[in-house]
Design a protein around this motif. Structure first.
Motif, PDB file in Angstrom:
ATOM      1  N   ILE A   1      10.986  35.306 -15.366  1.00  0.00           N
ATOM      2  CA  ILE A   1      11.448  36.278 -14.384  1.00  0.00           C
ATOM      3  C   ILE A   1      12.945  36.504 -14.590  1.00  0.00           C
ATOM      4  O   ILE A   1      13.762  35.629 -14.304  1.00  0.00           O
ATOM      5  CB  ILE A   1      11.162  35.782 -12.956  1.00  0.00           C
ATOM      6  N   THR A   2      13.270  37.688 -15.110  1.00  0.00           N
ATOM      7  CA  THR A   2      14.668  38.072 -15.319  1.00  0.00           C
ATOM      8  C   THR A   2      14.913  39.390 -14.609  1.00  0.00           C
ATOM      9  O   THR A   2      13.974  40.125 -14.271  1.00  0.00           O
ATOM     10  CB  THR A   2      14.993  38.229 -16.818  1.00  0.00           C
ATOM     11  N   SER A   3      16.177  39.698 -14.398  1.00  0.00           N
ATOM     12  CA  SER A   3      16.505  40.949 -13.704  1.00  0.00           C
ATOM     13  C   SER A   3      16.080  42.162 -14.526  1.00  0.00           C
ATOM     14  O   SER A   3      15.635  43.170 -13.972  1.00  0.00           O
ATOM     15  CB  SER A   3      17.997  41.002 -13.388  1.00  0.00           C
ATOM     16  N   ASP A   4      16.198  42.064 -15.842  1.00  0.00           N
ATOM     17  CA  ASP A   4      15.784  43.186 -16.703  1.00  0.00           C
ATOM     18  C   ASP A   4      14.285  43.436 -16.604  1.00  0.00           C
ATOM     19  O   ASP A   4      13.845  44.592 -16.529  1.00  0.00           O
ATOM     20  CB  ASP A   4      16.159  42.906 -18.160  1.00  0.00           C
ATOM     21  N   LYS A   5      13.509  42.371 -16.590  1.00  0.00           N
ATOM     22  CA  LYS A   5      12.052  42.528 -16.527  1.00  0.00           C
ATOM     23  C   LYS A   5      11.612  43.039 -15.164  1.00  0.00           C
ATOM     24  O   LYS A   5      10.686  43.845 -15.062  1.00  0.00           O
ATOM     25  CB  LYS A   5      11.372  41.220 -16.884  1.00  0.00           C
ATOM     26  N   ILE A   6      12.276  42.576 -14.112  1.00  0.00           N
ATOM     27  CA  ILE A   6      11.967  43.085 -12.772  1.00  0.00           C
ATOM     28  C   ILE A   6      12.298  44.575 -12.711  1.00  0.00           C
ATOM     29  O   ILE A   6      11.508  45.385 -12.214  1.00  0.00           O
ATOM     30  CB  ILE A   6      12.730  42.301 -11.685  1.00  0.00           C
ATOM     31  N   ALA A   7      13.452  44.951 -13.236  1.00  0.00           N
ATOM     32  CA  ALA A   7      13.861  46.355 -13.234  1.00  0.00           C
ATOM     33  C   ALA A   7      12.898  47.212 -14.060  1.00  0.00           C
ATOM     34  O   ALA A   7      12.585  48.352 -13.676  1.00  0.00           O
ATOM     35  CB  ALA A   7      15.281  46.480 -13.768  1.00  0.00           C
TER      36      ALA A   7
ATOM     37  N   ALA B   1       6.768  51.465 -12.207  1.00  0.00           N
ATOM     38  CA  ALA B   1       6.028  51.775 -10.981  1.00  0.00           C
ATOM     39  C   ALA B   1       6.609  52.987 -10.262  1.00  0.00           C
ATOM     40  O   ALA B   1       6.016  53.483  -9.293  1.00  0.00           O
ATOM     41  CB  ALA B   1       6.038  50.572 -10.054  1.00  0.00           C
ATOM     42  N   GLY B   2       7.762  53.447 -10.720  1.00  0.00           N
ATOM     43  CA  GLY B   2       8.390  54.598 -10.079  1.00  0.00           C
ATOM     44  C   GLY B   2       9.101  54.244  -8.795  1.00  0.00           C
ATOM     45  O   GLY B   2       9.252  55.088  -7.909  1.00  0.00           O
ATOM     46  N   VAL B   3       9.538  52.991  -8.670  1.00  0.00           N
ATOM     47  CA  VAL B   3      10.213  52.536  -7.469  1.00  0.00           C
ATOM     48  C   VAL B   3      11.699  52.393  -7.773  1.00  0.00           C
ATOM     49  O   VAL B   3      12.085  51.762  -8.757  1.00  0.00           O
ATOM     50  CB  VAL B   3       9.645  51.168  -7.006  1.00  0.00           C
ATOM     51  N   SER B   4      12.524  52.973  -6.932  1.00  0.00           N
ATOM     52  CA  SER B   4      13.966  52.820  -7.130  1.00  0.00           C
ATOM     53  C   SER B   4      14.511  51.887  -6.046  1.00  0.00           C
ATOM     54  O   SER B   4      14.186  52.018  -4.865  1.00  0.00           O
ATOM     55  CB  SER B   4      14.675  54.174  -7.062  1.00  0.00           C
ATOM     56  N   VAL B   5      15.286  50.923  -6.480  1.00  0.00           N
ATOM     57  CA  VAL B   5      15.890  49.950  -5.564  1.00  0.00           C
ATOM     58  C   VAL B   5      17.380  49.876  -5.841  1.00  0.00           C
ATOM     59  O   VAL B   5      17.856  50.351  -6.878  1.00  0.00           O
ATOM     60  CB  VAL B   5      15.252  48.548  -5.722  1.00  0.00           C
ATOM     61  N   GLU B   6      18.100  49.286  -4.942  1.00  0.00           N
ATOM     62  CA  GLU B   6      19.526  49.057  -5.172  1.00  0.00           C
ATOM     63  C   GLU B   6      19.664  48.158  -6.397  1.00  0.00           C
ATOM     64  O   GLU B   6      18.846  47.248  -6.604  1.00  0.00           O
ATOM     65  CB  GLU B   6      20.153  48.382  -3.953  1.00  0.00           C
ATOM     66  N   PRO B   7      20.682  48.367  -7.204  1.00  0.00           N
ATOM     67  CA  PRO B   7      20.788  47.631  -8.463  1.00  0.00           C
ATOM     68  C   PRO B   7      20.976  46.120  -8.317  1.00  0.00           C
ATOM     69  O   PRO B   7      20.706  45.372  -9.255  1.00  0.00           O
ATOM     70  CB  PRO B   7      22.007  48.245  -9.146  1.00  0.00           C
ATOM     71  N   TYR B   8      21.389  45.631  -7.178  1.00  0.00           N
ATOM     72  CA  TYR B   8      21.607  44.189  -7.024  1.00  0.00           C
ATOM     73  C   TYR B   8      20.329  43.409  -6.738  1.00  0.00           C
ATOM     74  O   TYR B   8      20.276  42.202  -6.930  1.00  0.00           O
ATOM     75  CB  TYR B   8      22.642  43.907  -5.931  1.00  0.00           C
ATOM     76  N   TRP B   9      19.266  44.079  -6.289  1.00  0.00           N
ATOM     77  CA  TRP B   9      18.043  43.366  -5.928  1.00  0.00           C
ATOM     78  C   TRP B   9      17.377  42.642  -7.096  1.00  0.00           C
ATOM     79  O   TRP B   9      17.032  41.463  -6.970  1.00  0.00           O
ATOM     80  CB  TRP B   9      17.036  44.296  -5.248  1.00  0.00           C
ATOM     81  N   PRO B  10      17.169  43.278  -8.246  1.00  0.00           N
ATOM     82  CA  PRO B  10      16.524  42.552  -9.348  1.00  0.00           C
ATOM     83  C   PRO B  10      17.310  41.317  -9.786  1.00  0.00           C
ATOM     84  O   PRO B  10      16.723  40.257 -10.021  1.00  0.00           O
ATOM     85  CB  PRO B  10      16.449  43.593 -10.471  1.00  0.00           C
ATOM     86  N   SER B  11      18.631  41.428  -9.870  1.00  0.00           N
ATOM     87  CA  SER B  11      19.427  40.263 -10.286  1.00  0.00           C
ATOM     88  C   SER B  11      19.418  39.187  -9.214  1.00  0.00           C
ATOM     89  O   SER B  11      19.403  37.988  -9.522  1.00  0.00           O
ATOM     90  CB  SER B  11      20.859  40.681 -10.624  1.00  0.00           C
ATOM     91  N   LEU B  12      19.399  39.584  -7.962  1.00  0.00           N
ATOM     92  CA  LEU B  12      19.339  38.609  -6.866  1.00  0.00           C
ATOM     93  C   LEU B  12      18.042  37.813  -6.922  1.00  0.00           C
ATOM     94  O   LEU B  12      18.056  36.578  -6.803  1.00  0.00           O
ATOM     95  CB  LEU B  12      19.460  39.340  -5.525  1.00  0.00           C
ATOM     96  N   PHE B  13      16.929  38.492  -7.118  1.00  0.00           N
ATOM     97  CA  PHE B  13      15.651  37.804  -7.200  1.00  0.00           C
ATOM     98  C   PHE B  13      15.548  36.948  -8.452  1.00  0.00           C
ATOM     99  O   PHE B  13      14.994  35.855  -8.415  1.00  0.00           O
ATOM    100  CB  PHE B  13      14.491  38.803  -7.131  1.00  0.00           C
TER     101      PHE B  13
END
Length: 112
Positions: A23-29, A35-47
């Protein structure tokens, strides 16, 4: 309540864990983009940072033993202290219940 950004990252992390992929931020992004979902850029790295070195599958399968163990252990001594008083009350209630259910109170017996 969790926001849609958080939920999207949780689901992406679960997908990665299910596929046994790190589980990396790049893979989450990447999953979120697919999936066509846009999130704030800090969420993938936070998770990714939060789940770094965590076996997500093991955590999910053992969630009940990890969460409930501490409160149950803390509640046991308090419950033991109150048990004798509760036993006396229960015994009195059973006594009263037995007295009220006797045949003599009804004025007749089963085989009369």
């Amino acid at each position: 309540m969790a926001s849609s950004d958080e939920l999207a990252c949780v689901y992406a992390a679960l997908i990665l864990a299910d596929d046994q992929v790190a589980i990396t931020s790049d893979k989450i992004a990447t999953i979120l983009k697919a999936a066509g979902v846009s999130v704030e850029p800090y969420w993938p790295s936070l998770f990714a940072k939060a789940l770094d070195g965590v076996n997500v599958k093991e955590m999910i399968s053992n969630i009940s033993s990890g969460v409930g163990a501490a409160p149950a252990a803390a509640a046991a001594p308090a419950g033991q202290a109150a048990a004798p008083a509760d036993d006396k009350k229960a015994a009195k209630k059973e006594e009263k219940k037995e007295e009220s259910e006797s045949d003599e109170d009804m004025g007749f017996g089963l085989f009369d």
